[in-house]
Design a protein around this motif. Structure first.
Motif, short mmCIF file in Angstrom:
data_model
loop_
_atom_site.label_atom_id
_atom_site.label_comp_id
_atom_site.label_asym_id
_atom_site.label_seq_id
_atom_site.Cartn_x
_atom_site.Cartn_y
_atom_site.Cartn_z
N ASP A 563 0.81 -1.21 0.00
CA ASP A 563 0.00 0.00 0.00
C ASP A 563 0.85 1.26 0.00
O ASP A 563 0.38 2.32 -0.41
N ARG A 567 0.08 4.28 -2.49
CA ARG A 567 -0.15 5.67 -2.05
C ARG A 567 0.75 6.62 -2.82
O ARG A 567 0.34 7.73 -3.18
N TYR A 575 -6.05 6.73 -1.39
CA TYR A 575 -6.01 5.63 -0.43
C TYR A 575 -7.07 5.83 0.65
O TYR A 575 -7.73 4.87 1.07
N ASP A 580 -6.77 1.12 -3.46
CA ASP A 580 -5.48 0.55 -3.11
C ASP A 580 -5.06 -0.41 -4.22
O ASP A 580 -5.67 -1.47 -4.41
#
Length: 728
Positions: A563, A567, A575, A580
């Motif tokens: 993640d 991001r 996010y 994601d």
């Protein structure tokens, strides 16, 4: 007789039997379907500790097809079109005809290949059909269905009824036996006559029809002779009960608490493409929002008992608690979008949206490249380069777009762009395709910067009647060559922030940050891709890298490792909204699948079109022909090189020695060159000046300046080298 509405002990078999009794012929006729419907269990409101039951019907039985969530387009009068849409216009008629012919040709070929097997099966089952048909005729003649009635009369000790049935069956058998005898005699006598007199084609048709009919009678009901050419897929049926169960399990509401119930804004229905079920859902007035639904997508999928790849949520603009739930019959992301429509090689317009792929609903996704910058990121070998190249190929088919290509990974993916590229940089270190990539990159970025400044100055001088908003328009870009749109492609751009020379890193970072900030308004489109969008550089370089990365207006993230990388590509806001890219599915069938964020209010999951190396070469060959015809081929594609002013470094260094100074430190030489000749040495450092001098033979020695000893150059060595050059 009328059954009691709520009595489950009612004897339905006896009631149906009574209907056959002559004595009951005058009784009230019962609508069995309506009566059975009244027997269905009715939902009861939960009380006390009773568990809520989700298997009872909550809505009336919907009409076939349900009620559409999105109403089909209608005329202002509300009337449906007289001519169906697929027959409106010659283009639609041709497309419909092509589709019909293609389907027909496929089915003819499919069944034609299997016709021998069909014939063998039909012959076998026709023989079986002869015996089954004879047995049916025997049972019909013998009135076998009455045997049970006579046995029932005997069991009831009712001789009158038995004798009545017996007389009826004897009469019926006599009549049916006569019919069968006449039919058999007719067939035995007439068949040879017909065989001798009928033409061959009629006999052939008769035999085929007879075999087909007997085969239909003889084959089992679950053993069709002809195999279906197309098979409709099976899918999980979604109803309102299942949806409520899923949402309550995801803690988006509660069935037993006041003002906590999930409600529906529409009936459950099939979508227009018939690929899934959809319904409009209203969250309860408990503070739950669209963001909560996005975060609960996986839990909703689990409650629906489907894959998370089959659940898609679309925000409703009228309310922050309303959204559309679409549950696909099967995983749509595993279905390839197909080849790019750019393969036709026709000219495109950069001012029109570029075809990018298909979303989860099978709808076409397009991206308008003007005025934006695009960042594409992913793990290696997930389709990142193909996605970036797809957009660049669209720009290449517009002959009025100048393309500058920088390939930081030195692969073959961008090699064919040399056919049309105004500038082309390959790699980070010297190679067979680019002998000095870093120098060429710096020259190219300086050229882009100068172009942006020149365009802005030119636009400022145009009259408001011609340029009312102070921006480039399609008409201006065609009228003035200076105002042509430029596309800067930066493949694996992070590599140019991590070269061995920190000063070069700073200059590249500064130029890219300037282009990112000012370029789009001057018609410079930036297309960047990276598999390492974070943790690059240090100090000013890291700051400028983050600024360059974060200022991209549109982001496309394919499968990411975690993640954090997602991001970095999509941004923190994406996010927080539940997007994601690390949650995207993994597998060969999911290559080219990613999240498109920032293009508009929707954030679709896109299956990008495919353009492999062969497709790219074909498209770029067509693009070169278009540019040759328009006279817009330029730069690298024409064999041009960026002109560079060659400085005499020995003469320049000689001029910075003052008075009787025998030697100077490299740092002092660089500072004086930047001070006296800033147009050429503004960015000079002691390392760069030392490298240039040593390249022409100036030795780097220890020099003592006012008691400070550092590496530098002696005046006598420079004068000697200049004299030797003149004497040679």
């Amino acid at each position: 007789m009328t059954p009691p509405p709520d009595d489950d002990r009612f004897d339905w078999q006896a009631a149906e039997h009574d209907l056959t009794d002559p004595a009951a012929a005058s009784a009230e006729v019962v609508d069995l379907d309506d009566a059975r419907a009244r027997r269905a269990p009715r939902p009861r409101p939960p009380a006390g500790n009773e568990r809520t039951h989700f298997d009872v019907p909550l809505d009336e039985e919907p009409t076939p097809g349900g009620g559409p969530v999105d109403l089909p387009p209608l005329a202002p009068s509300g009337r449906q079109p007289v001519v169906p849409p697929h027959l409106q216009g010659w283009a639609n008629i041709k497309a419909s005809a092509r589709y019909g012919l293609a389907v027909t040709a496929y089915r003819v070929g499919f069944h034609g290949l299997r016709s021998p097997w069909y014939a063998a099966q039909a012959s076998f089952w026709a023989v079986v059909g002869v015996f089954r048909l004879a047995n049916r005729q025997r049972r019909w003649w013998w009135v076998s269905e009455q045997t049970a009635l006579r046995q029932a009369a005997a069991d009831a000790n009712d001789p009158a009824m038995w004798h009545k049935l017996h007389r009826e069956v004897k009469a019926t058998r006599a009549w049916r036996g006569t019919v069968l005898a006449v039919g058999t005699a007719t067939a035995v006598i007439g068949a040879p006559i017909v065989w001798a007199l009928a033409p061959g084609w009629a006999l052939t048709v008769a035999v085929l029809l007879a075999v087909a009919g007997l085969a239909h009678v003889g084959r089992p009901a679950d053993r069709p002779i002809i195999t279906a050419a197309t098979v409709a897929g099976r899918f999980r049926r979604i109803n309102s009960d299942v949806v409520l169960r899923a949402y309550y399990a995801a803690s988006l509401g509660h069935p037993d608490r006041a003002n906590q119930q999930i409600t529906f804004g529409s009936n459950m229905s099939r979508d227009r493409t018939d690929t899934g079920s959809q319904v409009l859902i209203d969250l309860p007035f408990n503070g739950k929002t669209w963001e909560d639904v996005l975060k609960a997508r996986a839990a909703i999928a689990a409650g629906l008992d489907v894959s998370v790849n089959q659940v898609f949520l679309t925000r409703d603009k009228t309310s922050h608690r309303r959204h559309t739930l679409f549950v696909a019959d099967r995983d749509p992301l595993a279905v390839a979008a197909g080849r790019t429509p750019l393969l036709d090689g026709k000219a495109r317009d950069i001012w029109a949206p570029a075809p990018f792929g298909l979303d989860e609903r099978g709808q076409r996704v397009e991206l308008l490249l003007m005025w934006i910058s695009v960042l594409i990121g992913a793990q290696p070998r997930k389709g990142k380069t193909f996605a970036a190249r797809l957009l660049a190929l669209y720009a290449a088919l517009d002959p009025y777009v100048r393309i500058l290509t920088v390939d930081g990974k030195m692969s073959a993916d961008w090699d064919k762009f040399r056919l049309i590229a105004h500038r082309y940089v390959c790699g980070v270190v010297p190679n067979t395709r680019d002998t000095d990539p870093i120098t060429h990159l710096l020259d190219m970025l300086r050229e882009v910067k100068a172009h942006i400044q020149e365009v802005n100055d030119f636009l400022a001088k145009l009259p408001t009647s011609e340029c009312p908003e102070g921006k480039i328009t399609r008409e201006l870009s065609r009228k003035y060559p200076l105002l042509r749109v430029w596309l800067l492609v930066m493949e694996e751009f992070q590599n140019y922030f991590e070269t061995d020379d920190q000063e070069v890193n700073k200059e590249i970072a500064g130029l890219l940050s300037f282009i990112m900030a000012v370029g789009p308004s001057a018609g410079v489109i930036i297309l960047s891709s990276s598999q390492k969008p974070s943790g690059v550089g240090a100090g000013d370089v890291a700051r400028l890298f983050n600024r360059y990365r974060d200022n991209h207006a549109v982001r496309f993230a394919l499968k990411c490792g975690n993640d954090v990388v997602s991001r970095a590509i999509l941004g923190g806001d994406a996010y927080s909204e539940g997007f994601d890219a690390s949650a995207l599915p993994t597998g060969k069938e999911y290559l080219g699948v990613g999240i498109l964020y920032g293009a508009d209010d929707n954030t679709p999951i896109v299956r990008t079109y495919l353009a492999d190396h062969g497709d790219a070469e074909k498209i770029l060959t067509a693009a070169r022909r278009l540019r040759e015809a328009a006279g817009t081929l330029s730069g690298y594609a024409l064999g041009e090189q960026i002109t560079r002013e060659v400085r005499d470094v020995l003469a320049d260094v000689r001029t910075v020695f003052r008075g009787k100074e025998p030697g100077l430190h490299w740092k002092v030489i660089a500072a004086r060159l930047a001070e006296e000749m800033p147009e050429h040495y503004a960015d000079a450092t002691d390392e760069s000046v030392s490298a240039q001098c040593r390249a022409v033979g100036v030795p780097s020695v220890n020099v003592n300046m006012r008691g400070s000893v550092n590496r530098g150059a002696r005046k006598v060595d420079i004068v000697r080298l200049m004299d030797d050059r003149e004497s040679a």
